[in-house]
Design an enzyme around this catalytic site. Structure first.
Site, PDB file in Angstrom:
ATOM      1  N   CYS A 117       0.832  -1.267   0.044  1.00  0.00           N
ATOM      2  CA  CYS A 117       0.071  -0.147  -0.145  1.00  0.00           C
ATOM      3  C   CYS A 117       0.981   1.123  -0.078  1.00  0.00           C
ATOM      4  O   CYS A 117       1.940   0.862   0.126  1.00  0.00           O
ATOM      5  CB  CYS A 117      -0.972  -0.055   1.173  1.00  0.00           C
ATOM      6  SG  CYS A 117      -2.457   1.190   1.043  1.00  0.00           S
ATOM      7  N   CYS A 119      -0.286   4.409   1.797  1.00  0.00           N
ATOM      8  CA  CYS A 119      -0.707   5.130   2.782  1.00  0.00           C
ATOM      9  C   CYS A 119       0.493   5.424   3.815  1.00  0.00           C
ATOM     10  O   CYS A 119       0.521   6.652   4.526  1.00  0.00           O
ATOM     11  CB  CYS A 119      -1.957   4.934   3.402  1.00  0.00           C
ATOM     12  SG  CYS A 119      -1.997   3.271   4.208  1.00  0.00           S
ATOM     13  N   CYS A 127      -4.071   6.324   0.204  1.00  0.00           N
ATOM     14  CA  CYS A 127      -3.465   4.984  -0.406  1.00  0.00           C
ATOM     15  C   CYS A 127      -2.873   5.143  -1.886  1.00  0.00           C
ATOM     16  O   CYS A 127      -3.306   3.860  -2.572  1.00  0.00           O
ATOM     17  CB  CYS A 127      -4.346   3.796  -0.227  1.00  0.00           C
ATOM     18  SG  CYS A 127      -4.741   3.630   1.601  1.00  0.00           S
ATOM     19  N   LYS A 199     -12.368  -4.878   1.632  1.00  0.00           N
ATOM     20  CA  LYS A 199     -11.904  -4.031   2.837  1.00  0.00           C
ATOM     21  C   LYS A 199     -12.795  -2.784   3.253  1.00  0.00           C
ATOM     22  O   LYS A 199     -13.027  -2.006   2.250  1.00  0.00           O
ATOM     23  CB  LYS A 199     -10.479  -3.501   2.708  1.00  0.00           C
ATOM     24  CG  LYS A 199      -9.696  -2.593   3.518  1.00  0.00           C
ATOM     25  CD  LYS A 199      -8.230  -2.237   3.215  1.00  0.00           C
ATOM     26  CE  LYS A 199      -7.920  -1.372   4.388  1.00  0.00           C
ATOM     27  NZ  LYS A 199      -6.354  -1.079   4.099  1.00  0.00           N
ATOM     28  N   ARG A 209      -3.496   3.020  12.700  1.00  0.00           N
ATOM     29  CA  ARG A 209      -2.991   4.159  12.097  1.00  0.00           C
ATOM     30  C   ARG A 209      -1.683   4.947  12.959  1.00  0.00           C
ATOM     31  O   ARG A 209      -0.957   5.677  12.444  1.00  0.00           O
ATOM     32  CB  ARG A 209      -4.172   5.215  11.478  1.00  0.00           C
ATOM     33  CG  ARG A 209      -4.992   4.423  10.561  1.00  0.00           C
ATOM     34  CD  ARG A 209      -6.020   5.299   9.981  1.00  0.00           C
ATOM     35  NE  ARG A 209      -6.838   4.458   8.976  1.00  0.00           N
ATOM     36  CZ  ARG A 209      -7.809   4.650   8.412  1.00  0.00           C
ATOM     37  NH1 ARG A 209      -8.641   5.815   8.912  1.00  0.00           N
ATOM     38  NH2 ARG A 209      -8.288   3.930   7.713  1.00  0.00           N
ATOM     39  N   ARG A 221     -11.350   7.600   3.897  1.00  0.00           N
ATOM     40  CA  ARG A 221     -10.953   6.635   2.877  1.00  0.00           C
ATOM     41  C   ARG A 221     -12.350   6.177   2.247  1.00  0.00           C
ATOM     42  O   ARG A 221     -12.161   5.087   1.645  1.00  0.00           O
ATOM     43  CB  ARG A 221     -10.072   5.602   3.515  1.00  0.00           C
ATOM     44  CG  ARG A 221      -8.678   6.285   3.869  1.00  0.00           C
ATOM     45  CD  ARG A 221      -7.827   5.039   4.088  1.00  0.00           C
ATOM     46  NE  ARG A 221      -6.482   5.583   4.241  1.00  0.00           N
ATOM     47  CZ  ARG A 221      -5.724   5.441   5.123  1.00  0.00           C
ATOM     48  NH1 ARG A 221      -5.828   4.591   5.886  1.00  0.00           N
ATOM     49  NH2 ARG A 221      -4.631   6.153   5.289  1.00  0.00           N
ATOM     50  N   GLU A 237     -16.965  -7.052  -5.226  1.00  0.00           N
ATOM     51  CA  GLU A 237     -15.386  -6.781  -4.964  1.00  0.00           C
ATOM     52  C   GLU A 237     -14.373  -8.043  -5.169  1.00  0.00           C
ATOM     53  O   GLU A 237     -13.459  -8.150  -5.647  1.00  0.00           O
ATOM     54  CB  GLU A 237     -15.063  -6.052  -3.796  1.00  0.00           C
ATOM     55  CG  GLU A 237     -15.231  -4.640  -3.828  1.00  0.00           C
ATOM     56  CD  GLU A 237     -14.149  -3.962  -4.426  1.00  0.00           C
ATOM     57  OE1 GLU A 237     -13.342  -4.528  -4.880  1.00  0.00           O
ATOM     58  OE2 GLU A 237     -14.105  -2.787  -4.618  1.00  0.00           O
ATOM     59  N   LYS A 252     -12.032  -7.767   5.535  1.00  0.00           N
ATOM     60  CA  LYS A 252     -11.365  -7.031   6.695  1.00  0.00           C
ATOM     61  C   LYS A 252     -12.244  -5.701   7.012  1.00  0.00           C
ATOM     62  O   LYS A 252     -12.679  -5.119   6.087  1.00  0.00           O
ATOM     63  CB  LYS A 252      -9.865  -6.498   6.204  1.00  0.00           C
ATOM     64  CG  LYS A 252      -9.112  -5.422   7.287  1.00  0.00           C
ATOM     65  CD  LYS A 252      -8.075  -4.969   6.653  1.00  0.00           C
ATOM     66  CE  LYS A 252      -7.226  -3.718   7.466  1.00  0.00           C
ATOM     67  NZ  LYS A 252      -6.350  -3.233   6.800  1.00  0.00           N
ATOM     68  N   SER A 278      -6.626  -3.771  14.388  1.00  0.00           N
ATOM     69  CA  SER A 278      -6.141  -3.317  15.756  1.00  0.00           C
ATOM     70  C   SER A 278      -7.464  -2.831  16.583  1.00  0.00           C
ATOM     71  O   SER A 278      -7.226  -3.000  17.767  1.00  0.00           O
ATOM     72  CB  SER A 278      -5.630  -2.160  15.374  1.00  0.00           C
ATOM     73  OG  SER A 278      -6.415  -0.924  14.218  1.00  0.00           O
ATOM     74  N   TYR A 317      -3.490  -9.699  15.825  1.00  0.00           N
ATOM     75  CA  TYR A 317      -2.386  -9.091  16.936  1.00  0.00           C
ATOM     76  C   TYR A 317      -2.405 -10.157  18.073  1.00  0.00           C
ATOM     77  O   TYR A 317      -1.503 -10.229  18.724  1.00  0.00           O
ATOM     78  CB  TYR A 317      -2.835  -7.713  17.205  1.00  0.00           C
ATOM     79  CG  TYR A 317      -2.626  -6.941  15.936  1.00  0.00           C
ATOM     80  CD1 TYR A 317      -1.635  -6.390  15.491  1.00  0.00           C
ATOM     81  CD2 TYR A 317      -3.830  -6.558  15.322  1.00  0.00           C
ATOM     82  CE1 TYR A 317      -1.623  -5.563  14.177  1.00  0.00           C
ATOM     83  CE2 TYR A 317      -4.098  -5.731  14.091  1.00  0.00           C
ATOM     84  CZ  TYR A 317      -2.838  -5.238  13.638  1.00  0.00           C
ATOM     85  OH  TYR A 317      -2.795  -4.422  12.477  1.00  0.00           O
TER      86      TYR A 317
HETATM   87  C1  PBG Z   1      -3.080   0.260   5.019  1.00  0.00           C
HETATM   88  C2  PBG Z   1      -3.700  -0.574   6.075  1.00  0.00           C
HETATM   89  C3  PBG Z   1      -4.312  -0.250   7.052  1.00  0.00           C
HETATM   90  C4  PBG Z   1      -4.657  -1.655   7.707  1.00  0.00           C
HETATM   91  C5  PBG Z   1      -3.904  -2.651   7.256  1.00  0.00           C
HETATM   92  N1  PBG Z   1      -3.299  -1.849   5.996  1.00  0.00           N
HETATM   93  C6  PBG Z   1      -5.080   0.960   7.510  1.00  0.00           C
HETATM   94  C7  PBG Z   1      -6.112   1.498   6.608  1.00  0.00           C
HETATM   95  O1  PBG Z   1      -6.594   1.031   5.769  1.00  0.00           O
HETATM   96  O2  PBG Z   1      -6.467   2.703   7.285  1.00  0.00           O
HETATM   97  C8  PBG Z   1      -5.435  -1.731   9.230  1.00  0.00           C
HETATM   98  C9  PBG Z   1      -5.044  -2.850  10.092  1.00  0.00           C
HETATM   99  C10 PBG Z   1      -5.582  -2.635  11.415  1.00  0.00           C
HETATM  100  O3  PBG Z   1      -6.265  -1.800  11.769  1.00  0.00           O
HETATM  101  O4  PBG Z   1      -5.249  -3.604  12.065  1.00  0.00           O
HETATM  102  N2  PBG Z   1      -3.730   0.301   3.677  1.00  0.00           N
END
Ligand code: PBG
Length: 326
Positions: A117, A119, A127, A199, A209, A221, A237, A252, A278, A317
């Site tokens: 990515c 970002c 991104c 996603k 982040r 986003r 998708e 995700k 996260s 995690y």
């Molecule tokens: C980057 C990316 C993100 C996550 C994984 N790859 C962040 C986003 O899209 O803001 C999120 C992972 C997480 O929250 O654990 N594109």
């Protein structure tokens, strides 16, 4: 009252494991690892207790810790030494993920998946390539087609460094096809792609982040990540990514989207991955810190539920903690 059929008969201790439909094993799990080119020591991530950003010099050690728990795969995220408008450090040969990958692949037996990515590498935190007037016209935030070439370069640079698998997460239309073409042309036809196929634009990414320093500097986003309201669109998708050559299909976040995990499992014949993000991690930790939830029990139940919904593998995690208890 006809009680010939009594489900409780199969709930006695000796029989429960024999009839369990779903099992969690350390080899189902992928542990995210953050490598930070600006750090010269390990930096704890406040909103993700137990996780750290590690300097490149400590990437191998960090991955060995993961392997000791029985988890065999890692997902690498990088914090670059500098950022710019196009995210050029994302495909640099001496970039943070490229350096870390070379060392991890040479010195450990880990299966290395890299996040593809921009970002974390762009100064605006989006991104992809942005419009100059994006601030005033949010529809123009990210220029889809101009981003494809850059993503392909990033993926090829990761494969050249030895990455076993790449995982594009930018929700750019056509990203899987562009990356597949790039990898094939560069001689990496055997490197598979896990697509973050569905996603969602989720508030559960908040702690990440902070961890990867990738919050957008303006806007959000929602013009490229999916609307949490849409499950049918998720199937569409995912279908596009399958047609473009995705090998593994990822949904995700995980827990708030188990219906989507189930739909993808039923609809497609590829392995399904789920990303237990996260925020899903942070909320259990926060409640456990208050003494309101049992951390280990709720973490295991979460991961088991994600598998039950249809995921074959889970990026989480909790990987190390849960694996060491298995
Ligand atoms: C980057 C990316 C993100 C996550 C994984 N790859 C962040 C986003 O899209 O803001 C999120 C992972 C997480 O929250 O654990 N594109």
């Amino acid at each position: 009252m006809d009680l010939r059929d009594r489900p409780r008969r199969l709930r006695a201790d000796g029989i429960r494991p024999l009839v369990a439909e779903t099992r969690l094993s350390a080899t189902d799990l992928v542990a995210p690892v953050f490598v930070d080119a600006t750090a010269d020591e390990r930096l704890p991530i406040d909103s993700m207790p137990g996780h750290e950003r590690v300097p490149v010099d400590e990437a191998v050690e960090r991955v060995e810790e993961v392997r000791e728990t029985g988890v065999e795969a890692v997902m690498l995220f990088g914090v670059p030494r500098s950022k710019d408008g196009r995210g050029t450090r994302a495909w640099a040969e001496d970039g943070v993920v490229q350096e870390a990958t070379r060392r991890i692949v040479a010195e450990t037996d880990a299966y290395v998946i890299t996040d593809v990515c921009l970002c974390e590498y762009t100064d605006h935190g989006h991104c992809g390539v942005t419009e100059r007037d994006a601030e005033t016209d949010p529809r123009l935030t990210v220029r889809n087609d101009e981003t494809l070439d850059l993503l392909s370069k990033v993926a090829v640079s990761h494969a050249a460094a030895g990455a076993h698998m790449v995982a594009p997460s930018s929700m750019t239309d056509g990203m899987v096809g562009a990356i597949r073409d790039g990898l094939d042309e560069a001689g990496f036809a055997d490197v598979p792609i896990t697509s973050y196929a569905a996603k969602f634009e989720s508030a559960f990414y908040g702690p990440f982040r902070d961890a990867a320093d990738g919050a957008p500097a303006f806007g959000d986003r929602r013009h490229y990540q999916m609307d949490p309201a849409n499950a049918r669109e998720a199937v569409r998708e995912v279908r596009l990514d399958v047609e473009q050559g995705a090998d593994v299909l990822m949904v995700k976040p995980a827990l708030p989207y188990l219906d989507v995990v189930r739909d993808v499992r039923r609809e497609f014949d590829r392995p399904v991955a789920a990303y237990n993000v996260s925020g899903e991690y942070a909320m259990l930790h926060a409640a456990a810190e208050k003494g309101w939830l049992d951390l280990e029990a709720t973490a295991r139940e979460s991961l088991l539920s994600i598998k039950r919904a249809g995921a074959d593998l889970i990026v989480t995690y909790f990987a190390e903690d849960v694996a060491s208890g298995l």
